[in-house]
Design a protein around this motif. Sequence first.
Motif, short mmCIF file in Angstrom:
data_model
loop_
_atom_site.label_atom_id
_atom_site.label_comp_id
_atom_site.label_asym_id
_atom_site.label_seq_id
_atom_site.Cartn_x
_atom_site.Cartn_y
_atom_site.Cartn_z
N HIS A 62 0.84 -1.20 0.00
CA HIS A 62 0.00 0.00 0.00
C HIS A 62 0.88 1.25 0.00
N HIS A 256 -3.54 1.05 11.72
CA HIS A 256 -2.23 1.22 11.10
C HIS A 256 -1.81 2.69 11.08
N GLU A 257 -2.73 3.57 10.66
CA GLU A 257 -2.35 5.00 10.61
C GLU A 257 -2.10 5.53 12.02
FE LIG Z 1 -1.14 4.13 5.20
#
Ligand SMILES: [Fe+2]
Length: 311
Positions: A62, A256-257
């Motif tokens: 990603h 995740h962020e």
């Molecule tokens: Fe990301």
Amino acid sequence: MTAGNPSTLSELEKILIDETGAIPLYKRYRALFSLKGLGTKEAIQSIIKATEKENRSELFKHELAYCLGQLQSKEAVPLLLKLIADPNEFVMVRHEAAEAIGAISDKDNMQFLGQYLKDPCQELADTCFLAIKKIEYENSSQDIKESNDKQKHQNIYGSIDPTPPEMEANSIEELEKKLLNESLCLWDRYKAMFRLRDIGTDEAVRVLSTALLTDKTSALFRHEIGFIFGELQHPLSVPALQQALADTQEAPMVRHEAAEALGSIASVDIIDILESYLQDEADVIRESCVVALDMYNHQNSDEFQYAIIPQ
Ligand SMILES: [Fe+2]
Ligand SMILES: [Fe+2]
């Protein structure tokens, strides 16, 4: 490092593709951001090649797609469209590929994105909605385009954002109303979000924290707040980020962020938080914490640039 040094480029490409599977993820991240920083045709080709080959890490793939969007690589468009169209591709990769198409802002891709507005993967459908609006916006009349260019200069973070900041509402209260209004479309809520990031005061961070923890409509929206907290690096965002990361019911892209934002805030108490998720069940969370701890180390080192690969 110079842009024209082929041995450096091929070294970086080797790290990026990592055929051995033995190179730590944080090194591959640093190689990626070195190549993004170079931004040459050859560097972009290496990122495209690595994106085509990557099949192990959703997180890394990603990030590769993200960089292709930020570099506005037209050469990457066929690959990005292929990633969006593949229902077996990782969710975060499909999302980032669609966002990249928005960042590239070529009108020819609008129809393609339109096919995914009702996709069962809501993160993808939401991203395609924003990307179509972004392409419309970037290709709209001269006047709007000019003010858009001005706004780009005002973004001190240097990122190409999925929407421009809201310039009509000026008070935090007005922006808060828009941000928290779940019946408003994502385009308008995102604009309020980016304006609040640009304001960047304690109060703006408080409003963004509330949105991160209370929104029930869109994981995409919440993950973007996590992302801009990484840009802002404001200590007042730590409690909300910590709470989002701890919520195992929350979408992995949001957690995740949150982890990566904590890594870039880099205050001492963050190490313990990040280390406690190194065994998390979700791959992207474990991996994000590895990368975030490396970011923390970088922030607390005398290295000038993150994109220098540690030995
Ligand atoms: Fe990301
Ligand atoms: Fe994203």
